[in-house]
Design an enzyme around this catalytic site. Structure first.
Site, PDB file in Angstrom:
ATOM      1  N   ILE A   1       0.833  -1.104  -0.042  1.00 32.23           N
ATOM      2  CA  ILE A   1      -0.166   0.164  -0.266  1.00 32.23           C
ATOM      3  C   ILE A   1       0.774   1.250  -0.021  1.00 32.23           C
ATOM      4  O   ILE A   1       0.620   2.239  -0.734  1.00 32.23           O
ATOM      5  CB  ILE A   1      -0.767  -0.080   1.308  1.00 32.23           C
ATOM      6  CG1 ILE A   1      -1.865  -1.208   1.035  1.00 32.23           C
ATOM      7  CG2 ILE A   1      -1.832   1.276   1.126  1.00 32.23           C
ATOM      8  CD1 ILE A   1      -2.934  -1.439   2.334  1.00 32.23           C
TER       9      ILE A   1
ATOM     10  N   ASP B   1      10.076   2.684   7.516  1.00 29.32           N
ATOM     11  CA  ASP B   1       9.831   1.288   7.356  1.00 29.32           C
ATOM     12  C   ASP B   1      10.878   0.560   7.945  1.00 29.32           C
ATOM     13  O   ASP B   1      12.052   0.164   7.086  1.00 29.32           O
ATOM     14  CB  ASP B   1       9.102   0.524   6.275  1.00 29.32           C
ATOM     15  CG  ASP B   1       8.581  -0.793   6.333  1.00 29.32           C
ATOM     16  OD1 ASP B   1       9.020  -1.559   7.461  1.00 29.32           O
ATOM     17  OD2 ASP B   1       7.714  -1.126   5.766  1.00 29.32           O
TER      18      ASP B   1
ATOM     19  N   ALA C   1      -5.040   2.628   8.191  1.00 29.20           N
ATOM     20  CA  ALA C   1      -4.487   1.495   8.460  1.00 29.20           C
ATOM     21  C   ALA C   1      -5.195   0.687   9.801  1.00 29.20           C
ATOM     22  O   ALA C   1      -6.388   0.240   9.324  1.00 29.20           O
ATOM     23  CB  ALA C   1      -2.897   1.923   9.029  1.00 29.20           C
TER      24      ALA C   1
ATOM     25  N   ASP D   1      -9.690   6.544   8.564  1.00 24.35           N
ATOM     26  CA  ASP D   1     -10.705   5.569   7.988  1.00 24.35           C
ATOM     27  C   ASP D   1     -10.862   4.551   9.221  1.00 24.35           C
ATOM     28  O   ASP D   1     -11.251   3.598   8.926  1.00 24.35           O
ATOM     29  CB  ASP D   1      -9.942   5.028   6.734  1.00 24.35           C
ATOM     30  CG  ASP D   1     -10.909   4.073   6.096  1.00 24.35           C
ATOM     31  OD1 ASP D   1     -12.158   4.203   6.075  1.00 24.35           O
ATOM     32  OD2 ASP D   1     -10.520   2.949   5.799  1.00 24.35           O
TER      33      ASP D   1
ATOM     34  N   GLU E   1     -12.930   1.178  17.286  1.00 21.85           N
ATOM     35  CA  GLU E   1     -14.030   0.770  16.354  1.00 21.85           C
ATOM     36  C   GLU E   1     -14.568  -0.702  16.314  1.00 21.85           C
ATOM     37  O   GLU E   1     -13.758  -1.625  16.953  1.00 21.85           O
ATOM     38  CB  GLU E   1     -13.781   1.049  14.737  1.00 21.85           C
ATOM     39  CG  GLU E   1     -12.538   0.071  14.390  1.00 21.85           C
ATOM     40  CD  GLU E   1     -12.039   0.158  12.979  1.00 21.85           C
ATOM     41  OE1 GLU E   1     -12.514  -0.597  12.034  1.00 21.85           O
ATOM     42  OE2 GLU E   1     -11.473   1.295  12.851  1.00 21.85           O
TER      43      GLU E   1
ATOM     44  N   HIS F   1     -13.804   2.631   7.949  1.00 20.80           N
ATOM     45  CA  HIS F   1     -12.967   1.518   7.699  1.00 20.80           C
ATOM     46  C   HIS F   1     -13.377   0.912   6.139  1.00 20.80           C
ATOM     47  O   HIS F   1     -13.519  -0.147   6.124  1.00 20.80           O
ATOM     48  CB  HIS F   1     -12.885   0.528   8.696  1.00 20.80           C
ATOM     49  CG  HIS F   1     -11.580  -0.320   8.703  1.00 20.80           C
ATOM     50  ND1 HIS F   1     -10.980  -0.721   9.951  1.00 20.80           N
ATOM     51  CD2 HIS F   1     -10.443  -0.176   7.596  1.00 20.80           C
ATOM     52  CE1 HIS F   1      -9.929  -1.353   9.579  1.00 20.80           C
ATOM     53  NE2 HIS F   1      -9.425  -1.035   8.381  1.00 20.80           N
ATOM     54  N   ILE F   2     -13.349   1.795   5.141  1.00 19.29           N
ATOM     55  CA  ILE F   2     -13.856   1.344   3.844  1.00 19.29           C
ATOM     56  C   ILE F   2     -12.524   1.632   2.953  1.00 19.29           C
ATOM     57  O   ILE F   2     -12.726   1.262   1.789  1.00 19.29           O
ATOM     58  CB  ILE F   2     -14.758   2.350   3.190  1.00 19.29           C
ATOM     59  CG1 ILE F   2     -14.283   4.119   3.357  1.00 19.29           C
ATOM     60  CG2 ILE F   2     -16.490   2.309   4.091  1.00 19.29           C
ATOM     61  CD1 ILE F   2     -15.313   4.916   2.491  1.00 19.29           C
ATOM     62  N   GLY F   3     -11.225   1.541   3.267  1.00 15.45           N
ATOM     63  CA  GLY F   3     -10.334   1.549   2.488  1.00 15.45           C
ATOM     64  C   GLY F   3     -10.076   0.559   1.480  1.00 15.45           C
ATOM     65  O   GLY F   3      -9.886   0.876   0.303  1.00 15.45           O
TER      66      GLY F   3
END
Length: 315
Positions: free
Chosen positions: A150, A169, A229, A254, A259, A287-289
């Protein structure tokens, strides 16, 4: 062989199970107690991220041979217990990368161009094109925390927008960086030098609340945060304070720390609250990613591929 699907998944999975002669049942997000009753004769569990698969559920899953996960993260499954029982857990990395990356830019542009407030004002009956002067992403710096599939797709799109791109990272080998326009840096460097910070990290002990007061204090004034994420990576109390005091330019989320899935409710409309809702410069989505037809079909195909590999190895 029997399969149980416990979340909204691509119809490609239903079609594929039928083609393979596998009997299956679909129960939308059962609660733990209900899942314990459903799972004893199930061979293959197909799910996304809810509910948490713990020892109690695995104790009840006498025939369970495989868990297929239609998402990247597996922190909602007790992997140690699965390992003890020789139950493979196969997730779906990379299939929703483009969907999530596109949402990141939708969210960044909403904040930079004030589209939410402008929309609300127009619908209230006011037309004023002078109030909502925005900014462009061009020539800004995108800081990507988490440089997996991603994060790399976000980098590609950011480059097209003519943004400078920084990525953090600790698990990524710089030798494998496919893009010379992406500079791999430390977390502090990414936070200090970015105008837009986007998170693409799993929720672990190491990443929980990793973006908190200290990190926000070191950011540029007006920095915006995007979290597509996992909730919990950002300290939401600190986020509230730093947006309220004007240090940060806003956040578009998101996901939230507390949640929930629908968890067996009679409705899929789950109540949720947060003091972040009070702030004009915080936007949210549930959370619709990865929630595009395209991505879910891609995930469905990978789930079936994993199933075929398992069946081939266990003839």
């Amino acid at each position: 062989m029997k399969a149980l699907i416990i979340d909204q998944m691509s119809e490609e999975i239903d079609k594929g199970l039928k083609e393979r002669g596998i009997e299956f049942k679909k129960v939308m997000l059962p609660k733990k107690d209900e899942l314990i009753k459903l799972i004893p004769d199930v061979d293959v569990l197909i799910m996304r991220v809810d509910p948490f698969i713990d020892k109690d559920i695995l104790d009840a899953a006498k025939n369970l041979k495989l868990i297929l996960v239609g998402s990247v993260g597996t922190n909602h499954i007790d992997l140690e217990e699965c390992k003890k029982r020789n139950i493979p857990v196969m997730n779906s990395p990379g299939q929703n990368s483009n969907a999530v990356a596109e949402l990141v830019f939708s969210k960044a542009l909403d904040l930079y161009r004030n589209t939410v407030q402008a929309n609300n004002e127009v619908k209230s009956g006011i037309w004023n094109k002078y109030r909502w002067i925005g900014r462009e992403l061009r020539n800004k710096t995108m800081g990507i925390l988490g440089y997996g599939s991603i994060g790399r797709r976000v980098a590609e799109i950011a480059h097209v927008f003519k943004m400078d791109v920084l990525a953090y990272d600790p698990y990524f080998d710089p030798k494998n960086n496919p893009y010379d326009y992406v500079k791999l840096v430390s977390l502090d460097e990414a936070l200090k030098n970015s105008d837009v910070i986007t998170l693409h990290l799993p929720l672990t002990k190491e990443t929980k609340n990793m973006i908190s007061s200290k990190q926000m204090e070191g950011m540029r004034d007006g920095t915006i945060l995007i979290n597509a994420a996992r909730g919990g990576v950002i300290d939401e109390d600190a986020l509230y304070e730093y947006i309220k005091n004007g240090k940060l330019g806003g956040a578009n989320l998101d996901t939230l720390a507390d949640e929930l899935g629908t968890g067996g409710l009679d409705t899929q409309d789950v109540p949720i609250s947060s003091k972040l809702f009070e702030l004009d410069r915080v936007y949210m989505s549930p959370h619709i990613g990865g929630s595009t037809i395209d991505a879910q079909d891609d995930i469905g195909h990978l789930v079936l591929q994993h199933l075929d590999e398992f069946l081939k190895e266990n003839k």
